[in-house]
Design an enzyme around this catalytic site. Structure first.
Site, mmCIF file in Angstrom:
data_model
loop_
_atom_site.group_PDB
_atom_site.id
_atom_site.type_symbol
_atom_site.label_atom_id
_atom_site.label_comp_id
_atom_site.label_asym_id
_atom_site.label_seq_id
_atom_site.Cartn_x
_atom_site.Cartn_y
_atom_site.Cartn_z
ATOM 1 N N SER A 8 17.213 -22.391 -16.776
ATOM 2 C CA SER A 8 15.933 -22.232 -17.481
ATOM 3 C C SER A 8 16.096 -22.598 -18.944
ATOM 4 C CB SER A 8 15.465 -20.786 -17.373
ATOM 5 O OG SER A 8 14.449 -20.568 -18.322
ATOM 6 N N HIS A 33 14.470 -25.855 -14.993
ATOM 7 C CA HIS A 33 13.416 -24.850 -14.819
ATOM 8 C C HIS A 33 12.693 -24.662 -16.154
ATOM 9 C CE1 HIS A 33 11.647 -21.282 -12.835
ATOM 10 N NE2 HIS A 33 11.792 -20.664 -14.003
ATOM 11 N N ASP A 35 9.811 -22.769 -18.198
ATOM 12 C CA ASP A 35 8.991 -21.561 -18.201
ATOM 13 C C ASP A 35 7.811 -21.716 -19.156
ATOM 14 O OD1 ASP A 35 10.329 -19.698 -16.393
ATOM 15 O OD2 ASP A 35 12.016 -19.810 -17.794
ATOM 16 N N MET A 37 4.592 -20.204 -20.705
ATOM 17 C CA MET A 37 3.980 -18.877 -20.926
ATOM 18 C C MET A 37 2.838 -18.996 -21.928
ATOM 19 S SD MET A 37 7.352 -16.485 -21.321
ATOM 20 C CE MET A 37 8.808 -16.690 -20.278
ATOM 21 N N HIS A 66 7.433 -23.493 -13.946
ATOM 22 C CA HIS A 66 7.024 -22.138 -13.576
ATOM 23 C C HIS A 66 5.913 -21.710 -14.532
ATOM 24 C CE1 HIS A 66 8.492 -17.617 -13.545
ATOM 25 N NE2 HIS A 66 7.260 -17.752 -13.073
ATOM 26 N N MET A 68 3.519 -19.224 -16.059
ATOM 27 C CA MET A 68 3.172 -17.812 -16.270
ATOM 28 C C MET A 68 1.959 -17.800 -17.176
ATOM 29 S SD MET A 68 7.067 -16.506 -16.747
ATOM 30 C CE MET A 68 7.640 -18.191 -16.944
ATOM 31 N N MET A 142 10.457 -13.355 -8.188
ATOM 32 C CA MET A 142 10.922 -12.877 -9.493
ATOM 33 C C MET A 142 11.820 -11.667 -9.269
ATOM 34 S SD MET A 142 9.650 -14.884 -11.782
ATOM 35 C CE MET A 142 10.453 -14.029 -13.145
ATOM 36 N N GLY A 147 8.514 -12.949 -18.465
ATOM 37 C CA GLY A 147 8.189 -12.934 -19.888
ATOM 38 C C GLY A 147 9.406 -13.154 -20.777
ATOM 39 N N GLY A 149 13.865 -13.828 -21.033
ATOM 40 C CA GLY A 149 15.179 -14.078 -20.454
ATOM 41 C C GLY A 149 16.084 -12.879 -20.743
ATOM 42 N N GLY A 150 17.247 -12.883 -20.122
ATOM 43 C CA GLY A 150 18.258 -11.881 -20.451
ATOM 44 C C GLY A 150 18.017 -10.487 -19.912
ATOM 45 N N ASP A 181 14.526 -15.803 -9.627
ATOM 46 C CA ASP A 181 14.445 -16.003 -11.072
ATOM 47 C C ASP A 181 14.522 -14.675 -11.810
ATOM 48 O OD1 ASP A 181 13.890 -16.877 -13.623
ATOM 49 O OD2 ASP A 181 11.858 -17.593 -13.194
ATOM 50 N N GLY A 182 15.582 -14.538 -12.609
ATOM 51 C CA GLY A 182 15.699 -13.371 -13.470
ATOM 52 C C GLY A 182 16.972 -12.581 -13.227
ATOM 53 N N GLY A 183 17.823 -12.556 -14.231
ATOM 54 C CA GLY A 183 19.035 -11.734 -14.144
ATOM 55 C C GLY A 183 20.082 -12.236 -13.168
ATOM 56 N N GLY A 203 19.212 -18.546 -16.753
ATOM 57 C CA GLY A 203 19.024 -18.819 -18.182
ATOM 58 C C GLY A 203 20.275 -18.406 -18.922
ATOM 59 N N SER A 204 20.379 -17.108 -19.172
ATOM 60 C CA SER A 204 21.529 -16.588 -19.932
ATOM 61 C C SER A 204 22.859 -16.944 -19.287
ATOM 62 C CB SER A 204 21.441 -15.060 -20.024
ATOM 63 O OG SER A 204 20.127 -14.668 -20.246
HETATM 64 C C1 DX5 Z 1 11.496 -15.004 -17.161
HETATM 65 C C2 DX5 Z 1 11.669 -16.457 -16.819
HETATM 66 C C3 DX5 Z 1 13.024 -16.807 -16.410
HETATM 67 C C4 DX5 Z 1 14.099 -16.560 -17.438
HETATM 68 C C5 DX5 Z 1 15.386 -16.266 -16.729
HETATM 69 O O1 DX5 Z 1 10.163 -14.711 -17.295
HETATM 70 O O2 DX5 Z 1 10.796 -16.842 -15.771
HETATM 71 O O3 DX5 Z 1 13.094 -18.144 -15.918
HETATM 72 O O4 DX5 Z 1 14.291 -17.633 -18.297
HETATM 73 O O5 DX5 Z 1 16.358 -15.941 -17.659
HETATM 74 P P1 DX5 Z 1 17.681 -15.138 -17.275
HETATM 75 O O6 DX5 Z 1 18.432 -15.974 -16.289
HETATM 76 O O7 DX5 Z 1 18.371 -14.967 -18.576
HETATM 77 O O8 DX5 Z 1 17.224 -13.822 -16.661
HETATM 78 ZN ZN ZN Z 2 11.067 -18.803 -14.708
#
Ligand code: DX5
Ligand code: ZN
Length: 222
Positions: A8, A33, A35, A37, A66, A68, A142, A147, A149-150, A181-183, A203-204
């Protein structure tokens, strides 16, 4: 199923986005990816079609967008024409506009000849999107509330994953991509894939790794 890694760019340095995307490609990412928003569906504002258009010519990787945003239909044309390869929209977005909003949005995305997907938040049961499975290329689960990352992976999503994959297989959608997606980290990626995912957003886990190529290869090899 082959595992695909979709880093991401939310975690990239926005002042050097071009370099970040090219580095991801060199380091073995399978898709990018993106994001999007809007500051309303989720708190932050990131970027929109202009960014998709800017990164399209600098990478040959598929752009996984993606959305949002509250009213995705207002952006589909611009984002599709900007070069997205797949657009995913949240279950529940736009439902104030029309009860058939999601079906109409999926049709609209497909009318541009690109792939479409539906996203569900951790507190939405899988059953809500079962009626759409045959219409989509990808289901995005999700594993954090969107909203930021991290955040930490919500473990209850594992069961949803198993159930979603079993349902898709049971109706013959054996090629459905299921993205999480996420964590996502190196420590939980193996279990996520075992539970039924074949596309991992990270992402992270990719951007904070000391060696990006090694991190992507390790996620892919779980
Ligand atoms: C969160 C995003 C994710 C985010 C994931 O709303 O949709 O794509 O960037 O980041 P990590 O991998 O750090 O959780
Ligand atoms: Zn995403």
């Amino acid at each position: 199923m082959n595992v695909k890694i979709a880093p991401s760019i939310l975690s990239a340095n926005f002042a050097a986005m071009g370099e970040a995307v090219q580095k991801l490609e060199r380091c073995g990412a399978d898709m990018i990816h993106c994001d999007v928003m809007d500051g309303s569906f989720v708190g932050p504002i990131t970027f929109g079609g202009q960014m998709i258009k800017a990164i399209r010519p600098i990478t040959s990787l598929p752009l996984d967008v993606h959305l949002m945003i509250e009213h995705p239909q207002t952006q589909i044309k611009f984002i599709a024409e900007a070069g997205a390869d797949i657009i995913t929209v949240h279950y529940g977005a736009g439902k104030k506009v029309s009860p058939h909003y999601l079906e109409d949005t999926l049709k609209m995305i497909k009318s541009y000849g690109i792939k479409c997907g539906v996203v569900i938040n951790p507190d939405v049961p899988d059953e809500a999107i079962f009626p759409f499975i045959k219409e989509i290329d990808m289901l995005l689960l999700m594993s954090v509330f969107p909203g930021y990352g991290g955040q930490k992976f919500i473990p209850e999503v594992m069961e949803k994953l198993t159930q979603a994959r079993a349902y898709a297989d049971s109706i013959g959608c054996t090629n459905l991509d299921i993205e999480v997606d996420g964590g996502v980290t190196l420590s939980n990626a193996k279990d996520i894939v075992k539970a039924g995912a074949n596309v991992l957003v990270a992402g992270s886990a990719v951007f904070k790794a000391p060696d990006m190529a090694a991190a992507i290869a390790a996620l892919k090899a779980v």
